[in-house]
Design a protein around this motif. Structure first.
Motif, PDB file in Angstrom:
ATOM      1  N   LEU A  36     -33.651  16.797  13.420  1.00  0.00           N
ATOM      2  CA  LEU A  36     -34.332  15.688  14.094  1.00  0.00           C
ATOM      3  C   LEU A  36     -33.508  14.399  14.043  1.00  0.00           C
ATOM      4  O   LEU A  36     -33.323  13.754  15.085  1.00  0.00           O
ATOM      5  N   PRO A  37     -32.980  14.006  12.886  1.00  0.00           N
ATOM      6  CA  PRO A  37     -32.119  12.806  12.896  1.00  0.00           C
ATOM      7  C   PRO A  37     -30.896  12.964  13.788  1.00  0.00           C
ATOM      8  O   PRO A  37     -30.475  12.012  14.443  1.00  0.00           O
ATOM      9  N   ALA A  38     -30.339  14.168  13.845  1.00  0.00           N
ATOM     10  CA  ALA A  38     -29.172  14.405  14.696  1.00  0.00           C
ATOM     11  C   ALA A  38     -29.537  14.262  16.171  1.00  0.00           C
ATOM     12  O   ALA A  38     -28.779  13.681  16.953  1.00  0.00           O
ATOM     13  N   GLU A  39     -30.701  14.781  16.565  1.00  0.00           N
ATOM     14  CA  GLU A  39     -31.138  14.674  17.959  1.00  0.00           C
ATOM     15  C   GLU A  39     -31.407  13.223  18.340  1.00  0.00           C
ATOM     16  O   GLU A  39     -31.013  12.775  19.424  1.00  0.00           O
ATOM     17  N   ILE A  40     -32.072  12.501  17.463  1.00  0.00           N
ATOM     18  CA  ILE A  40     -32.355  11.091  17.741  1.00  0.00           C
ATOM     19  C   ILE A  40     -31.051  10.298  17.785  1.00  0.00           C
ATOM     20  O   ILE A  40     -30.862   9.442  18.658  1.00  0.00           O
ATOM     21  N   ALA A  41     -30.133  10.598  16.878  1.00  0.00           N
ATOM     22  CA  ALA A  41     -28.832   9.920  16.869  1.00  0.00           C
ATOM     23  C   ALA A  41     -28.069  10.192  18.164  1.00  0.00           C
ATOM     24  O   ALA A  41     -27.430   9.292  18.719  1.00  0.00           O
ATOM     25  N   ALA A  42     -28.154  11.416  18.665  1.00  0.00           N
ATOM     26  CA  ALA A  42     -27.472  11.760  19.921  1.00  0.00           C
ATOM     27  C   ALA A  42     -28.045  10.958  21.087  1.00  0.00           C
ATOM     28  O   ALA A  42     -27.292  10.474  21.942  1.00  0.00           O
ATOM     29  N   ALA A  43     -29.355  10.811  21.129  1.00  0.00           N
ATOM     30  CA  ALA A  43     -29.982  10.035  22.202  1.00  0.00           C
ATOM     31  C   ALA A  43     -29.530   8.578  22.146  1.00  0.00           C
ATOM     32  O   ALA A  43     -29.173   7.992  23.164  1.00  0.00           O
ATOM     33  N   PHE A  44     -29.525   8.006  20.956  1.00  0.00           N
ATOM     34  CA  PHE A  44     -29.103   6.618  20.813  1.00  0.00           C
ATOM     35  C   PHE A  44     -27.615   6.451  21.101  1.00  0.00           C
ATOM     36  O   PHE A  44     -27.195   5.464  21.700  1.00  0.00           O
ATOM     37  N   ALA A  45     -26.805   7.397  20.676  1.00  0.00           N
ATOM     38  CA  ALA A  45     -25.355   7.311  20.907  1.00  0.00           C
ATOM     39  C   ALA A  45     -25.041   7.350  22.394  1.00  0.00           C
ATOM     40  O   ALA A  45     -24.231   6.554  22.891  1.00  0.00           O
ATOM     41  N   THR A  46     -25.685   8.262  23.105  1.00  0.00           N
ATOM     42  CA  THR A  46     -25.458   8.366  24.540  1.00  0.00           C
ATOM     43  C   THR A  46     -25.921   7.101  25.246  1.00  0.00           C
ATOM     44  O   THR A  46     -25.210   6.552  26.086  1.00  0.00           O
TER      45      THR A  46
ATOM     46  N   LEU B  21     -29.568  -4.328  40.335  1.00  0.00           N
ATOM     47  CA  LEU B  21     -30.997  -4.599  40.387  1.00  0.00           C
ATOM     48  C   LEU B  21     -31.687  -4.108  39.124  1.00  0.00           C
ATOM     49  O   LEU B  21     -32.666  -4.679  38.691  1.00  0.00           O
ATOM     50  N   ALA B  22     -31.180  -3.028  38.534  1.00  0.00           N
ATOM     51  CA  ALA B  22     -31.837  -2.472  37.356  1.00  0.00           C
ATOM     52  C   ALA B  22     -30.819  -1.747  36.487  1.00  0.00           C
ATOM     53  O   ALA B  22     -29.873  -1.176  36.993  1.00  0.00           O
ATOM     54  N   LEU B  23     -31.038  -1.818  35.201  1.00  0.00           N
ATOM     55  CA  LEU B  23     -30.262  -1.044  34.245  1.00  0.00           C
ATOM     56  C   LEU B  23     -31.280  -0.341  33.367  1.00  0.00           C
ATOM     57  O   LEU B  23     -32.021  -0.985  32.634  1.00  0.00           O
ATOM     58  N   VAL B  24     -31.370   0.962  33.477  1.00  0.00           N
ATOM     59  CA  VAL B  24     -32.396   1.726  32.788  1.00  0.00           C
ATOM     60  C   VAL B  24     -31.742   2.563  31.709  1.00  0.00           C
ATOM     61  O   VAL B  24     -30.735   3.223  31.947  1.00  0.00           O
ATOM     62  N   ASP B  25     -32.296   2.540  30.514  1.00  0.00           N
ATOM     63  CA  ASP B  25     -31.797   3.328  29.400  1.00  0.00           C
ATOM     64  C   ASP B  25     -33.006   3.974  28.730  1.00  0.00           C
ATOM     65  O   ASP B  25     -33.735   3.327  28.000  1.00  0.00           O
ATOM     66  N   ALA B  26     -33.258   5.240  29.035  1.00  0.00           N
ATOM     67  CA  ALA B  26     -34.432   5.915  28.506  1.00  0.00           C
ATOM     68  C   ALA B  26     -34.039   7.253  27.912  1.00  0.00           C
ATOM     69  O   ALA B  26     -33.380   8.057  28.560  1.00  0.00           O
ATOM     70  N   GLU B  27     -34.415   7.464  26.678  1.00  0.00           N
ATOM     71  CA  GLU B  27     -34.146   8.717  25.981  1.00  0.00           C
ATOM     72  C   GLU B  27     -32.687   9.144  26.064  1.00  0.00           C
ATOM     73  O   GLU B  27     -32.367  10.292  26.324  1.00  0.00           O
ATOM     74  N   GLY B  28     -31.806   8.184  25.850  1.00  0.00           N
ATOM     75  CA  GLY B  28     -30.387   8.512  25.799  1.00  0.00           C
ATOM     76  C   GLY B  28     -29.731   8.602  27.161  1.00  0.00           C
ATOM     77  O   GLY B  28     -28.538   8.800  27.243  1.00  0.00           O
ATOM     78  N   GLY B  29     -30.473   8.451  28.239  1.00  0.00           N
ATOM     79  CA  GLY B  29     -29.872   8.487  29.568  1.00  0.00           C
ATOM     80  C   GLY B  29     -29.831   7.094  30.147  1.00  0.00           C
ATOM     81  O   GLY B  29     -30.547   6.207  29.714  1.00  0.00           O
ATOM     82  N   GLY B  30     -28.997   6.895  31.097  1.00  0.00           N
ATOM     83  CA  GLY B  30     -28.956   5.564  31.691  1.00  0.00           C
ATOM     84  C   GLY B  30     -28.363   5.613  33.064  1.00  0.00           C
ATOM     85  O   GLY B  30     -27.614   6.515  33.403  1.00  0.00           O
ATOM     86  N   PHE B  31     -28.708   4.660  33.886  1.00  0.00           N
ATOM     87  CA  PHE B  31     -28.083   4.512  35.181  1.00  0.00           C
ATOM     88  C   PHE B  31     -28.314   3.087  35.638  1.00  0.00           C
ATOM     89  O   PHE B  31     -29.141   2.366  35.096  1.00  0.00           O
ATOM     90  N   TRP B  32     -27.566   2.686  36.621  1.00  0.00           N
ATOM     91  CA  TRP B  32     -27.781   1.371  37.187  1.00  0.00           C
ATOM     92  C   TRP B  32     -27.843   1.492  38.691  1.00  0.00           C
ATOM     93  O   TRP B  32     -27.237   2.367  39.290  1.00  0.00           O
ATOM     94  N   VAL B  33     -28.612   0.604  39.289  1.00  0.00           N
ATOM     95  CA  VAL B  33     -28.766   0.582  40.728  1.00  0.00           C
ATOM     96  C   VAL B  33     -28.170  -0.722  41.204  1.00  0.00           C
ATOM     97  O   VAL B  33     -28.572  -1.785  40.741  1.00  0.00           O
ATOM     98  N   THR B  34     -27.210  -0.669  42.089  1.00  0.00           N
ATOM     99  CA  THR B  34     -26.581  -1.903  42.558  1.00  0.00           C
ATOM    100  C   THR B  34     -27.340  -2.472  43.717  1.00  0.00           C
ATOM    101  O   THR B  34     -27.941  -1.761  44.515  1.00  0.00           O
ATOM    102  N   GLY B  35     -27.326  -3.788  43.786  1.00  0.00           N
ATOM    103  CA  GLY B  35     -27.975  -4.481  44.889  1.00  0.00           C
ATOM    104  C   GLY B  35     -27.134  -4.382  46.154  1.00  0.00           C
ATOM    105  O   GLY B  35     -26.014  -3.919  46.138  1.00  0.00           O
TER     106      GLY B  35
END
Length: 190
Positions: A141-151, A175-189
């Protein structure tokens, strides 16, 4: 999370190459004290495994793909110093052999994935591990949570670098920078 050649200007790339070199140099010093005859081969196998698994891409969205980062895995297996070195070697080989990320942006990639992602995963792993009961089964569990935060940390750092560069060129702000559960993306205006 690789940044191609030409996306970041040369002065910024050079600055991050210097920062990455300092971080890798500190990791070499740290790894000397943490690696021995038993753990050194594990560090090599970890780098080899991460290199191989990163070749497996999966579709994310809009023609982009993702792959295992491996920072938390390496950190849990061999510690943060050796993990930093393992990921740096993987990134260097990918840049040289496959042009995966550019050579001019290698310092940025090493900073984002070998330094930020590894050390964030290390901190999160230690924190979560202290909270959970002390037994072998409580490591996943700590490894999985660490992986999400690292990503998430690596992606966020890369997005900030790209947004800063785009802003300097007079391009649209995101317009947006989303970081949820270790994933992220940005949408440009537009």
């Amino acid at each position: 999370m690789h940044i191609p050649d030409g996306f970041i200007d040369i002065p910024t790339s050079a600055a991050f190459a210097a920062i990455a070199a300092a971080g890798v140099g500190a990791s070499i010093k740290g790894a000397k004290s943490s690696l021995d005859d038993k753990t050194a081969p594990l560090a090599g196998l970890t780098a080899t495994f991460i290199f191989a698994v990163q070749m497996l891409n999966f579709p994310v969205a809009a023609g982009t793909s993702g792959h295992l980062l491996g920072a938390a895995l390496a950190t849990v297996l061999v510690g943060p110093y050796a993990a930093t070195l393992a990921l740096t070697i993987v990134l260097l080989l990918q840049a040289l052999l496959f042009a995966d990320g550019g050579m001019s942006a290698l310092g940025l990639s090493v900073f984002n994935m070998s330094l930020v992602a590894v050390w964030v995963s290390y901190g999160v792993f230690l924190l979560i591990k202290k909270i959970l009961p002390k037994n072998k089964s409580s490591l996943s569990l700590p490894a999985e949570i660490a992986a999400a935060f690292a990503t998430g940390a690596g992606l966020r750092r890369q997005a900030e670098e790209l947004v800063a560069r785009w802003s300097a060129l007079g391009r649209a702000e995101p317009l947006a920078l989303v970081d949820a559960e270790g994933g992220g993306f940005w949408v440009t205006g537009t």
